[in-house]
Design a protein around this motif. Structure first.
Motif, mmCIF file in Angstrom:
data_model
loop_
_atom_site.group_PDB
_atom_site.id
_atom_site.type_symbol
_atom_site.label_atom_id
_atom_site.label_comp_id
_atom_site.label_asym_id
_atom_site.label_seq_id
_atom_site.Cartn_x
_atom_site.Cartn_y
_atom_site.Cartn_z
ATOM 1 N N PHE A 43 23.759 18.578 -7.011
ATOM 2 C CA PHE A 43 23.999 19.115 -8.347
ATOM 3 C C PHE A 43 23.448 20.533 -8.453
ATOM 4 N N THR A 44 24.087 21.324 -9.300
ATOM 5 C CA THR A 44 23.645 22.700 -9.502
ATOM 6 C C THR A 44 24.013 23.157 -10.903
ATOM 7 N N GLN A 45 23.451 24.302 -11.316
ATOM 8 C CA GLN A 45 23.766 24.869 -12.617
ATOM 9 C C GLN A 45 25.068 25.648 -12.555
ATOM 10 N N LEU A 81 27.505 28.688 -15.181
ATOM 11 C CA LEU A 81 27.323 29.838 -16.065
ATOM 12 C C LEU A 81 26.660 29.442 -17.377
ATOM 13 N N GLN A 82 27.138 28.370 -18.003
ATOM 14 C CA GLN A 82 26.599 27.928 -19.277
ATOM 15 C C GLN A 82 25.510 26.872 -19.081
ATOM 16 N N ARG A 83 24.481 26.926 -19.916
ATOM 17 C CA ARG A 83 23.410 25.925 -19.849
ATOM 18 C C ARG A 83 23.857 24.555 -20.343
ATOM 19 N N SER A 84 25.084 24.450 -20.795
ATOM 20 C CA SER A 84 25.630 23.172 -21.256
ATOM 21 C C SER A 84 26.450 22.485 -20.173
ATOM 22 N N VAL A 85 26.444 23.003 -18.937
ATOM 23 C CA VAL A 85 27.296 22.482 -17.867
ATOM 24 C C VAL A 85 26.465 22.193 -16.617
ATOM 25 N N VAL A 86 26.758 21.058 -15.998
ATOM 26 C CA VAL A 86 26.180 20.676 -14.706
ATOM 27 C C VAL A 86 27.323 20.512 -13.714
ATOM 28 N N GLU A 87 27.147 21.009 -12.492
ATOM 29 C CA GLU A 87 28.172 20.853 -11.460
ATOM 30 C C GLU A 87 27.701 19.880 -10.387
ATOM 31 N N ALA A 88 28.587 18.976 -9.977
ATOM 32 C CA ALA A 88 28.323 18.044 -8.883
ATOM 33 C C ALA A 88 29.223 18.391 -7.706
ATOM 34 N N ASN A 89 28.708 18.218 -6.482
ATOM 35 C CA ASN A 89 29.451 18.577 -5.278
ATOM 36 C C ASN A 89 29.463 17.412 -4.303
ATOM 37 N N THR A 90 30.661 16.941 -3.949
ATOM 38 C CA THR A 90 30.765 15.875 -2.954
ATOM 39 C C THR A 90 30.626 16.454 -1.552
ATOM 40 N N ARG A 91 30.399 15.575 -0.594
ATOM 41 C CA ARG A 91 30.524 15.943 0.809
ATOM 42 C C ARG A 91 32.003 15.957 1.179
ATOM 43 N N PRO A 92 32.376 16.675 2.250
ATOM 44 C CA PRO A 92 33.764 16.595 2.723
ATOM 45 C C PRO A 92 34.074 15.175 3.194
ATOM 46 N N ASP A 134 26.884 29.111 -31.656
ATOM 47 C CA ASP A 134 25.685 29.928 -31.832
ATOM 48 C C ASP A 134 24.485 29.380 -31.075
ATOM 49 N N THR A 135 24.531 28.100 -30.679
ATOM 50 C CA THR A 135 23.396 27.505 -29.960
ATOM 51 C C THR A 135 23.560 27.572 -28.449
ATOM 52 N N MET A 136 24.710 28.023 -27.969
ATOM 53 C CA MET A 136 24.965 28.043 -26.534
ATOM 54 C C MET A 136 24.237 29.202 -25.855
ATOM 55 N N LYS A 137 23.853 28.976 -24.582
ATOM 56 C CA LYS A 137 23.094 29.981 -23.842
ATOM 57 C C LYS A 137 23.612 30.062 -22.403
ATOM 58 N N ILE A 138 23.465 31.248 -21.821
ATOM 59 C CA ILE A 138 23.792 31.457 -20.417
ATOM 60 C C ILE A 138 22.639 30.950 -19.556
ATOM 61 N N SER A 139 22.951 30.374 -18.391
ATOM 62 C CA SER A 139 21.922 29.872 -17.485
ATOM 63 C C SER A 139 21.023 31.012 -17.000
ATOM 64 N N PRO A 140 19.733 30.732 -16.779
ATOM 65 C CA PRO A 140 18.782 31.773 -16.377
ATOM 66 C C PRO A 140 18.942 32.141 -14.904
ATOM 67 N N ASP A 141 19.881 33.010 -14.629
ATOM 68 C CA ASP A 141 20.169 33.450 -13.268
ATOM 69 C C ASP A 141 20.609 34.915 -13.349
ATOM 70 N N PRO A 142 20.098 35.790 -12.494
ATOM 71 C CA PRO A 142 20.463 37.222 -12.598
ATOM 72 C C PRO A 142 21.964 37.472 -12.538
ATOM 73 N N ARG A 143 22.670 36.713 -11.706
ATOM 74 C CA ARG A 143 24.119 36.904 -11.602
ATOM 75 C C ARG A 143 24.798 36.563 -12.921
ATOM 76 N N TYR A 144 24.426 35.429 -13.515
ATOM 77 C CA TYR A 144 25.031 35.023 -14.775
ATOM 78 C C TYR A 144 24.652 35.969 -15.917
ATOM 79 N N GLU A 145 23.418 36.447 -15.898
ATOM 80 C CA GLU A 145 23.005 37.384 -16.947
ATOM 81 C C GLU A 145 23.780 38.691 -16.841
ATOM 82 N N GLN A 146 24.088 39.119 -15.613
ATOM 83 C CA GLN A 146 24.896 40.316 -15.440
ATOM 84 C C GLN A 146 26.324 40.076 -15.907
#
Length: 378
Positions: free
Chosen positions: A42-44, A46-57, A98-110
């Protein structure tokens, strides 16, 4: 079947919305949830309201289904302990922007600094499918040739009729929001991976994008793994629909690889009209499985179910050779019989007149994991 097409692994990146179980609203609490989940799965986003899951091949679609169901079960269990819910859909209808936020990551903040409202409005989730193609020149060629077949895959995934509490009239309004990115849409034809990479370098040099990962074509050679990556689809509430799309996409990639291997140079260099692909994609986003799609071969409108069934039959040789025919055809039958997620969401709202009922439906379908594969595919 060429050696590259044989035993082709397929993997999925699946994005989930995080909602409050009390209010059913989207909430920016993905960081808290990720603290409870293994970082290798799992990883973050762009938005702090989203979680990403990644399967194996996975080579077998049954294994992919188990991977997807297992990751969902982990996410649901972690969310339950926090009073949160996990929703696999292109959008959720209840959002306080109005309550949504960008994830704390330099790439996303840019990205927020560069794109402003465009970045803030990406309150959306997609499903990305990767099919392994280790020859990058072939990956670039296949990417363009797949264009006409992407709209039916989008139609099978459409799950975002509601935006900010309103019925948009679209089956996939997520795809309309996504198309605002400057690099979104169908991929043009390139003569080689070298030409493609030169185009990417030019875009980065222009300053419009910051890195190759911001090439947001509907399908693309992956920027970080040796795959062709399908990006056009909404997140899907039901695992079975993801497995169906993954099976069809892999068969499409296999068919194009075989066609490139067998064709003379003049035929191998065929060009797809990206304007027509974009128009067909809009048609798919507008009504999903509930009306007409553009026939990928004849370019005329036909009932969506007819287009999907003709695509399925056209891929039967590839699906049979890989042992996927029984499973994929049974999953397609179920998807067409049940209708798309957008239609199910609208029916839930029609019955009760509450958008919370729509969220409850999405929570339940996401939680179920669709652990039952059709008996024909076991």
């Amino acid at each position: 079947m060429t050696d590259l097409a044989r035993d082709m692994p397929v993997g999925v990146e699946e994005e989930f919305h995080v909602v409050d179980l009390g209010t059913r609203q989207l909430v920016p609490r993905a960081g808290l949830l990720l603290q409870q989940l293994p970082p290798d799965g799992f990883t973050q986003e762009l938005q702090r309201s989203v979680v990403e899951a990644n399967t194996r091949p996975c080579t077998r679609l049954e294994d992919l289904s188990r991977e997807l169901a297992g990751l969902r079960a982990d996410a649901v269990a972690a969310a339950d302990g926090l009073g949160l819910g996990i929703v696999a859909a292109g959008m959720v209808p209840l959002v306080d922007a109005d309550t949504m936020k960008i994830s704390p990551d330099p790439r996303y903040e840019q990205m927020l600094a560069d794109y402003q409202a465009l970045a803030r409005e990406q309150l959306i989730c997609g499903t990305q499918v990767h099919a392994e193609v280790r020859d990058r020149d072939l990956a670039v060629a296949v990417t363009h040739r797949l264009g006409p077949w992407l709209p039916p895959l989008l139609a099978l995934s459409c799950s975002s009729p509601y935006w900010m509490g309103t019925d948009t009239g679209y089956a996939s309004f997520r795809s309309m929001v996504w198309q605002r990115w400057p690099t979104a849409g169908p991929a043009a034809r390139f003569e080689s991976a070298r030409e493609y990479d030169a185009m990417v370098d030019e875009l980065v040099r222009s300053g419009v994008i910051s890195d190759p990962g911001m090439l947001y074509f509907d399908v693309r050679p992956s920027a970080h793994v040796p795959t062709v990556e399908l990006r056009i689809c909404d997140a899907c509430p039901r695992v079975d629909d993801i497995v169906l799309i993954a099976g069809l996409f892999r068969a499409l990639v296999r068919r194009e690889l075989d066609a490139l291997a067998d064709a003379p140079p003049s035929a191998a260099a065929k060009s797809v009209r990206t304007e027509l692909v974009r128009a067909a994609s809009w048609r798919a986003a507008r009504s999903g499985l509930e009306d007409e799609l553009v026939d990928p071969i004849e370019g005329v409108p036909r009932p969506a179910r007819t287009v999907v069934r003709r695509m399925l039959e056209g891929l039967r040789p590839q699906l049979e050779e890989s042992g996927d025919w029984a499973l994929v055809s049974s999953l397609a039958d179920r998807a067409l019989a049940d209708g798309g997620s957008a239609a199910r969401q609208r029916e839930a709202f029609r019955r009760g007149g509450r958008l919370t009922d729509v969220v409850d439906l999405l929570l339940a379908e996401t939680r179920s994991g669709d652990r039952r594969l059709a008996a024909a595919g076991r």
